[in-house]
Design an enzyme around this catalytic site. Structure first.
Site, PDB file in Angstrom:
ATOM      1  CB  SER A 237      -0.992  -0.025   1.265  1.00 58.93           C
ATOM      2  OG  SER A 237      -1.845   0.734   1.156  1.00 58.93           O
ATOM      3  CG  ASP A 329      -6.540  -2.359  -4.060  1.00 58.59           C
ATOM      4  OD1 ASP A 329      -7.451  -1.563  -3.440  1.00 58.59           O
ATOM      5  OD2 ASP A 329      -5.393  -2.431  -3.988  1.00 58.59           O
ATOM      6  CG  HIS A 364      -5.442  -2.088  -0.433  1.00 60.47           C
ATOM      7  ND1 HIS A 364      -4.899  -1.897  -1.479  1.00 60.47           N
ATOM      8  CD2 HIS A 364      -4.802  -1.599   0.518  1.00 60.47           C
ATOM      9  CE1 HIS A 364      -3.833  -0.811  -1.038  1.00 60.47           C
ATOM     10  NE2 HIS A 364      -4.096  -0.981   0.188  1.00 60.47           N
TER      11      HIS A 364
END
Lengths: 430, 429
Positions: A237, A329, A364
């Site tokens: 991330s 995501d 994600h």
């Protein structure tokens, strides 16, 4: 007259969290409907469970690795379904996420067999049989070391042995804090791994800038058990922003290779982390909250900007890069970013360095294999303590497959690029 | 030029003592001679070691499972050689035996990789890589419970779960004291198992009586987690005699099946059960000493007479009996006893109950798999009287026998304790 219960075995009964196990039940009556159930109590005292429906064969046996589950939280032949399909027990608080804080103790899971095909009330029933399984992030001999350098905050995990070891600087994302489990597991695979605490939060006055990450990298390189030329960057991330920025812009950091999970090349961290976060905050009007009150962040970075200052110049990357994304995501625009990155690298002539893996149906939070898929969770933004429910995305089965496959690829990639074959040398020079 | 260490992995890194592991080394130079070495410091502070000589393949890899050791304490393709071929390091006291006392902690073995084919001086060298491995007797969830009945001293091991479970009364031999590891391992395989202390070097004059064993059997039967009709007897050495005695004579303790390892039905003392010291005094004249000064007890019970007063009447046995024996047993004439028992039972028509497993070049101490073979060791008969006992066996065949017999023992116990006579599972749900 008392009767024997069936025999339930799980092998290995003590494994690493990314190892497969085999569950089998014997001495059931033939063609008996049973439910296999898993239960764990998390460190924050919530209960997580999963279950599958089976029918014993003519000899009264069930083998999870060979037989298909015909219902429950997973279906089909799924050897590890009792772990990856876990979710909070009915009645739990919403928005939970299962994360191990203390990595020096194992995750303890109770596996049970129940008569019939049940879908609830497990803890009130008497099981036919149970077995306790331990799942460890740390292999025996792995050492956990607090990093108490005044300028670097983190935890170092060292494999057992004389070294020198290849190393990984492990950088998590926007949730902040100090997350240890991935580094602990990397050390169990032979990498010295340091996880960093860097996200600014309310109450921490000082900002974190590129120099901080460079110091962390240097700390790792100079560790007496680390081979200074074999240090990699791994980010998830927002951690990818950091990794890519270091790989491109830092004059002191030269990673041997880079792994980015669920990241983008947008909004480079050239100097201060806070300034990037402030830039992102200007786009908050693009955040979308859906009808179930879930926050979808990815609009914040879309459309992909044309301003080159808002993109890390990935055409300048000099090391192999493994880029992993989930196509479902909802938190970051990873697919759009990957497409743009590929274009930039092709134009620059360094696209041979890029290995891109995209997983349909994955969200994600691409985490360690067999850990439960987290589609949404309660999130508190580190900067201002604002509470929201974030939609991370992904559907359970494809997300679980993505976690398993990508982790294998990550370990292989790191081993390939960080472990140099030893030169044949006469004994006296060793 | 960067040079990282080779990568040594052992999987599983935490296993039960009877589970196999896979050792691999990667990122060595190609065609490199290396030594895989294991080291263990036991609870008494002695060091045990084993090693194998390997050559890496063209990719720089060594596999303990697929590659052959070309020298060391074991040879050939032996995935578990680094455990079963362990012996005390040079310079150790003679007559050592490796036994785990505290079963609630793992056996920790360090595995090392060294450059070249070494035979000694390992601890003075720097290894290329090393990794510790844990080997456990107790699976997670297994409970250890002290048995505190005034007549019965022992330890109970309970598998996790609601039960009821089948159970085993686990009896060792003379001079044993309280030995827990086999019962701990049996509980890890789904059996409630109780190990008895009936022979203590500290209480040599204490009376041993059938009552003690019947009481122990009843304690097991009546335990809330035990299925009372599914209790077995398991004995090693003199523990076999006790098991056979109960199977033949007891009105109270009726085992569902029996496992005997290296025992005999021949009576060795004038009274039914006698402490070790008594046994020794009554039979001293028949003991032999070999040229290494080791004592051989085997001939004490030979020759086996046809006189029924000299042995237990195994014709009266009504339950399945598994008799495991090592053909090089120097302590008891296990093979001869097996043969004599078979003859007696055939005449009586119950020999279908008897299964005999005989292992060539295997000695008296048939232990759980991968435990080092013990050919001779010091045995204490009381706190001041001890002798160097010859148990017999050669390392490799003895190791194979331990591995194969343990699997057969577990199969036999599961077959008879989890299934009924009609081969239908006993679980009624």
């Amino acid at each position: 007259m008392s009767r024997i219960r069936p025999l339930l075995t799980v092998q290995p009964c003590r494994g690493l969290v990314d190892e497969k196990f085999q569950i089998s039940v014997k001495y059931l009556p033939p063609k008996q409907e049973v439910t296999l159930h898993s239960l764990l109590q998390s460190e924050d005292n919530n209960y997580w469970e999963a279950f599958g429906y089976y029918v014993s064969d003519a000899k009264g046996a069930v083998k999870v690795a060979e037989d298909a589950s015909v219902g429950g939280t997973y279906e089909g032949i799924e050897a590890m379904g009792l772990l990856w399909s876990m979710r909070p027990e009915p009645g739990s608080k919403p928005g939970l996420r299962l994360r191990k804080e203390n990595v020096e103790s194992p995750v303890v899971v109770q596996i049970s067999v129940y008569k019939g095909h049940l879908s609830q009330g497990f803890r009130k029933q008497v099981a036919l049989a149970c077995s306790t399984v331990e799942r460890w992030y740390m292999a025996p001999g792995v050492q956990r070391v607090d990093v108490t350098d005044p300028e670097v905050r983190g935890t170092l995990f060292l494999p057992p042995g004389p070294g020198p070891f290849p190393a990984v600087l492990d950088i998590w994302g926007g949730s902040g804090g100090l997350v240890e489990y991935r580094s602990a597991l990397l050390a169990s695979h032979g990498f010295a791994s340091m996880t960093l605490e860097y996200m600014p939060y309310e109450g921490r006055k000082s900002d974190v800038n590129m120099a901080y990450f460079e110091k962390a990298f240097g700390f790792l390189q100079e560790h007496f058990l680390v081979d200074s030329k074999s240090v990699a960057l791994l980010g998830l991330s927002f951690g990818c922003n950091v990794c890519l920025s270091m790989a491109v812009y830092s004059e002191v950091v030269q990673p041997k290779c880079c792994v980015c999970i669920s990241g983008t090349h947008l909004y480079p961290v050239k100097s201060s982390t806070l300034s990037v976060l402030k830039e992102l905050e200007k786009q908050t009007h693009k955040i979308h909250v859906d009808e179930k009150n879930r926050t979808i962040m990815k609009g914040i970075l879309l459309p992909v900007p044309t301003d080159p200052n808002l993109k890390t110049e990935v055409g300048k990357i000099k090391c192999p890069l493994l880029f992993i994304i989930g196509l479902d995501d909802e938190n970051w625009p990873v697919a759009e970013s990957m497409e743009d990155m590929q274009k930039m690298m092709e134009e620059a002539g360094n696209s041979h360095l890029l290995t891109a893996l995209s997983y349909p149906g994955a969200g994600h939070l691409i985490e360690i294999p067999y850990t439960p898929h987290c589609r949404t969770s309660r999130y508190i933004s580190p900067q201002h303590g604002k509470k929201m429910t974030l939609l991370w995305g992904g559907r359970t089965k494809p997300h679980a497959d993505a976690q398993e496959h990508s982790w294998g690829e990550i370990i292989e990639f790191l081993q390939k690029h960080l472990y140099s074959g030893m030169d044949p040398e006469p004994l006296s020079r060793m | 030029m960067s040079r990282t260490c080779p990568l040594l992995t052992v999987q599983p890194s935490r296993g039960l003592v009877d589970e196999k592991f896979v050792i691999t080394v990667k990122h060595l130079p190609p065609k490199q001679e290396v030594t895989l070495y294991s080291l263990h410091e036991c609870e008494n502070g002695n060091f045990w070691e084993a090693f194998g000589h390997y050559v890496s393949d063209p990719q720089g890899a060594v596999s303990g499972t697929d590659d052959a050791s070309v020298g060391g304490t074991y040879e050939g393709i032996e995935p578990m050689g680094l455990l079963w071929s362990m012996r005390p390091v040079p310079g150790s006291k003679p007559g050592l035996r490796l036994r785990k006392k505290n079963v609630q902690t793992p056996v920790v073995v360090q595995i090392f990789v060294y450059m070249g084919h070494l035979n000694q001086g390992f601890r003075e060298q720097v290894a290329l890589a090393c990794s510790p491995v844990e080997r456990w007797y107790m699976a997670p969830g297994v409970q250890r419970v002290d048995v505190t009945d005034p007549l019965v001293r022992g330890t109970l091991f309970l598998p996790p779960g609601p039960g009821p479970f089948p159970a085993i009364l686990d009896m060792w031999g003379i001079g044993g004291g309280l030995v827990e590891y086999r019962s701990a391992l049996l509980a890890s395989h789904g059996f409630v198992s109780m190990t008895l202390e009936y022979h203590s070097v500290k209480k040599v004059k204490a009376d041993i009586h059938l009552l003690h064993f019947e009481k122990a059997f009843r304690i097991l039967q009546e335990h809330p987690l035990v299925a009372s009709e599914c209790v077995a007897l398991l004995g090693l050495s003199y523990g076999c005699y006790i098991s056979l005695y109960m199977a033949v004579h007891s009105e109270v303790a009726k085992p569902r099946c029996c496992v005997c390892i290296n025992g005999s039905h021949v009576k060795s003392t004038k009274t039914a059960f006698a402490p070790a010291l008594e046994f020794f005094k009554q039979n001293m004249s028949k003991m032999h000493i070999d040229k290494e000064n080791c004592v051989i007890w085997k001939d004490i019970l030979l020759p086996i007479s046809s006189d029924l007063d000299t042995k237990l009447d195994v014709r009266k046995i009504k339950c399945p009996l598994l008799f495991v024996n090592g053909l090089d047993d120097q302590s008891l004439p296990a093979a001869e006893s097996a043969e004599d028992m078979h003859m007696m039972m055939e005449k009586a028509g119950n020999s279908h109950l008897l299964t005999v497993l005989s292992y060539p070049e295997t000695g008296h101490l048939i232990e759980p798999p991968y435990s080092p073979h013990c050919r001779a060791s010091i045995l204490f008969l009381d706190s001041s009287l001890y002798m160097m006992m010859l148990w017999g066996g050669q390392s490799k065949p003895h190791a194979d026998a331990q591995e194969q017999s343990w699997r057969k023992i577990l199969e036999f116990l599961q077959q008879h304790l989890y299934y009924g006579k009609d081969s239908a599972p006993l679980s009624r749900l």
